[in-house]
Design an enzyme around this catalytic site. Structure first.
Site, PDB file in Angstrom:
ATOM      1  N   ASP A 132       0.837  -1.197   0.000  1.00 38.22           N
ATOM      2  CA  ASP A 132       0.000   0.000   0.000  1.00 38.22           C
ATOM      3  C   ASP A 132       0.874   1.250   0.000  1.00 38.22           C
ATOM      4  O   ASP A 132       1.103   1.873   1.028  1.00 38.22           O
ATOM      5  CB  ASP A 132      -0.920  -0.025   1.226  1.00 38.22           C
ATOM      6  N   TYR A 240       8.409  -5.018  -8.478  1.00 41.87           N
ATOM      7  CA  TYR A 240       7.542  -6.167  -8.742  1.00 41.87           C
ATOM      8  C   TYR A 240       7.076  -6.283 -10.193  1.00 41.87           C
ATOM      9  O   TYR A 240       6.314  -7.166 -10.540  1.00 41.87           O
ATOM     10  CB  TYR A 240       6.326  -6.157  -7.816  1.00 41.87           C
TER      11      TYR A 240
END
Ligand code: IVH
Length: 707
Positions: A132, A240
């Site tokens: 987040d 990622y």
């Protein structure tokens, strides 16, 4: 906050007024800084408006006391110094969401169907936490970090290279031999819980505003204009994903992530490869259990198809990859009191009930409004003014009312009666009967159309919104103000504003209005002028045609090429039997309901007039550049027919579109290529009659270079 204001303006002495104006100037400036620079507003919009209103009222009563630094002399707009824009060559996408186990199973099933995988064929998926924070793209050329950008709207972000350089998790140079010439690393900038707590402690000690949560702290720190400040903030980065690359170091998601780790990036240690839905869900539960101890905020897990060749075949739907999904953690909840129910009127006339709540913190953010969706929802939940309610907030979605705690209901609380007239214009508000189901629509709509000011304002807000015209300095607040003052009534008025303004007497000119000054007006006109050349898809999306979202707008822009061509065709599409109507329907992705809405829109004279006025005011929609110009099928119209054996129909369509082709469902003189599988019949015959290029499946694959 507003309570501090205290005494009525009418009873203030001059001395008190001066003191209060000073206090308000400081307070509003601090809120502006929090909102615009730190991304961390600490009060609601309504409270903020109340402060500004009070300032205005006092100034009106004591015009001599207006300060040099008065908030009324500044627009509530972003700071004038800005970051340069960066276009993402490969867009930064979002993820679609799964909310329960079933959604996860369905995700896998959908992929298997799309690829036509047999049951025994393996489908490996990586699973990792969803961080987040905020995403960033880091461009490396010959191993050197040369450009770093925020996500922005996915197509265009801000150049924050200098700030990203200060993050120790981001290497300035990659020494590995196998780093391709161009490699854009993508990932999440975030702040750990411990660092966040320490930062807030420091901020409070220095008398500076504290951040609501680690995400806001990370966002605010990354968007500092002075990279010295960013350097002093403890930001971190997990890699990622990737954007534009000249080569890849592996053939799987996992393989590339391992390479990123070798190259010196921080990658999430929990990432794992799964082979079944059970394993994926097991991973989700495990991570959920560890959530509190991880030391950084996560809001779910992300699954990605491991094999990159399969990712490539799966492609994208709209703005999300078909090969990935975010499995979200349940929303955070809190209890508070519902103080009122207001009705908001949207741009299509929909009446939406909004719950006004006693402000409460949910998942680190203060919530004072929640949506109640529609009339049936209010009735189903039996929400009454005065009730104690459970609210929830999931990620960035609008907070919702989950249920009422009936035991706490005050005596005499009455069931809510939904209005049958529009609160803004007084017209009847009706629930249309859905022709398909024969039942009334869930949504009650104002029938006021053009005479309803609320609809007009909402349409204008939509027109200038981020994914439409995206006019900097012309946000919701300004649109409301300009509409109220009669300066902007229709979209075209935006583009004649400058001309009209220059012809005016100096007293009534924009720059002399409350809240505006020479610079902000100049900036606004510049921003407006910049948008005269707007992409055709944004233009169409901005018109606010019912059922036409960004994806459909893009389809229309691609298929018709210009607004004139689209309007011309729609004028001819007087009924479903017309060729023009059928052409519209033959666009893959446009069904009956959408087609009807588009035709209806352009059949209305006032809508055509609104478009013409825009063009006359100098707006020139730009045709979309053919995507992937390298491909021989870019810009071509392709039809697939027969039973396909080498790929599925959805796969073929997605691939063709990603190469810039249009896919149509029927053969006409406009068709360029027919791809015919075994058993092709009438379409093949028609194509042959029309002398259209016909390919078999292998021929198609060879043609697009995937053979
Ligand atoms: S993959 C093409 N992986 O989630 C897929 N995204 O809703 C690109 N995010 O904008 C995203 N953790 O900011 C991916 N492990 C993760 C993530 C992640 C957080 C964020 C990212 C993205 C948003 C999409």
């Amino acid at each position: 906050m507003a309570g501090k204001a205290g005494k009525k303006v009418a009873s203030l002495t001059e001395k008190e007024a001066a003191a209060e104006l000073e206090r308000l100037a400081q307070e509003i400036a601090a809120h502006d800084a929090r909102y615009y620079r730190e991304d961390a507003p600490s009060i609601s919009d309504a409270e903020y408006d109340a402060l500004r209103l009070r300032n205005d009222e006092i100034e009106k009563r004591f015009p001599d006391l207006v300060r040099e630094d008065s908030p009324s002399k500044k627009v509530g707009a972003a700071p004038s110094e800005k970051f340069d824009k960066v276009t993402h060559r490969v867009p930064m996408l979002s993820l679609s969401n799964a909310f329960d186990d079933e959604d996860v199973t369905e995700f896998l099933a959908r992929i298997r169907r799309f690829l036509n995988l047999k049951e025994e064929e393996e489908l490996a998926v990586t699973a990792e936490p969803k961080i987040d924070g905020l995403s960033a793209s880091l461009r490396y050329e010959k191993g050197k970090f040369v450009l770093g950008a925020t996500r922005g709207d996915g197509r265009e972000g801000e150049n924050v290279t200098a700030n990203l350089r200060t993050i120790t998790d981001i290497p300035a140079r990659i020494k590995a031999k196998d780093i391709p010439d161009v490699f854009e690393v993508r990932g999440e900038v975030y702040m750990s819980h411990a660092d966040f707590a320490a930062l807030n402690e420091r901020q409070a000690k220095d008398g500076k505003p504290v951040f609501a949560n680690p995400r806001n702290a990370a966002a605010g720190s990354l968007r500092q204009l002075d990279s010295g400040i960013t350097k002093s903030r403890p930001l971190r980065f997990f890699a990622y994903a990737w954007g534009e690359v000249s080569g890849l170091p592996a053939e799987t998601q996992m393989g590339v992530i391992e390479a990123l780790e070798r190259w010196g990036f921080a990658v999430n240690p929990l990432m794992r490869r799964c082979l079944t839905a059970e394993e994926m869900i097991g991973f989700y539960r495990e991570v959920e259990g560890q959530r509190a101890e991880l030391g950084y905020d996560i809001d779910g897990v992300v699954y990605k198809v491991d094999r990159l060749d399969l990712q490539n075949r799966l492609g994208f739907v709209s703005r999300s990859p078909r090969w990935a999904i975010a499995h979200k953690f349940p929303a955070e909840q809190a209890t508070t009191v519902l103080e009122a129910i207001d009705i908001q009127v949207g741009r299509t006339g929909a009446l939406t009930p909004v719950a006004r709540l006693k402000p409460v913190t949910v998942g680190g953010v203060v919530v004072s409004n929640a949506t109640l969706h529609n009339e049936d929802e209010v009735e189903r939940k039996d929400v009454r003014v005065g009730d104690t309610v459970v609210v929830q907030r999931a990620g960035d979605v609008i907070p919702q009312i989950v249920r009422v705690i009936e035991d706490n209901r005050p005596k005499g609380a009455k069931p809510y009666k939904f209005p049958e007239t529009c609160p803004e214009c007084g017209s009847h508000a009706v629930r249309e009967i859905n022709p398909k189901t024969g039942k009334p629509d869930a949504v009650r709509r104002c029938t006021g159309g053009l005479i309803c000011p609320a609809q007009a304002v909402e349409r204008l807000k939509h027109f200038v919104s981020r994914n439409a015209f995206d006019i900097e300095g012309l946000g919701s607040k300004q649109v409301e103000q300009f509409y109220k003052d009669g300066l902007i009534k229709s979209p075209a008025d935006i583009f004649t504003l400058e001309e009209r303004d220059s012809g005016k007497e100096s007293l009534t000119r924009l720059k002399n209005r409350d809240g505006w000054g020479e610079t902000s007006v100049k900036n606004l006109f510049e921003a407006i002028n910049e948008r005269r050349r707007v992409d055709l898809d944004r233009f169409l999306f901005g018109l606010g045609i019912r059922h036409v979202g960004e994806t459909t707008a893009r389809l229309l822009a691609r298929s018709y090429g210009s607004i004139e061509a689209l309007m011309g065709a729609m004028e001819k599409a007087t009924g479903p039997e017309t060729e023009a109507y059928q052409d519209l329907l033959s666009i893959d992705g446009i069904g009956d309901v959408v087609a009807e809405a588009i035709v209806d829109f352009f059949q209305e004279e006032h809508n055509r007039e609104a478009v013409r006025a825009l063009l006359e005011a100098g707006v020139t929609p730009q045709p979309l550049e053919a995507q992937d110009t390298g491909s021989p099928v870019a810009g071509k119209t392709v039809v697939f027919t027969g039973s396909l054996e080498l790929f599925t129909r959805s796969e073929a369509k997605a691939k063709a579109e990603s190469l810039g082709a249009k896919v149509s469902g029927s053969v006409s003189a406009k068709t360029d290529i027919l791809v015919a599988g075994p058993g092709a019949g009438s379409k093949l015959k028609k194509a042959q009659e029309l002398d259209i290029q016909v390919l078999d499946e292998q021929g198609w694959l060879d043609f697009i270079g995937e053979g």
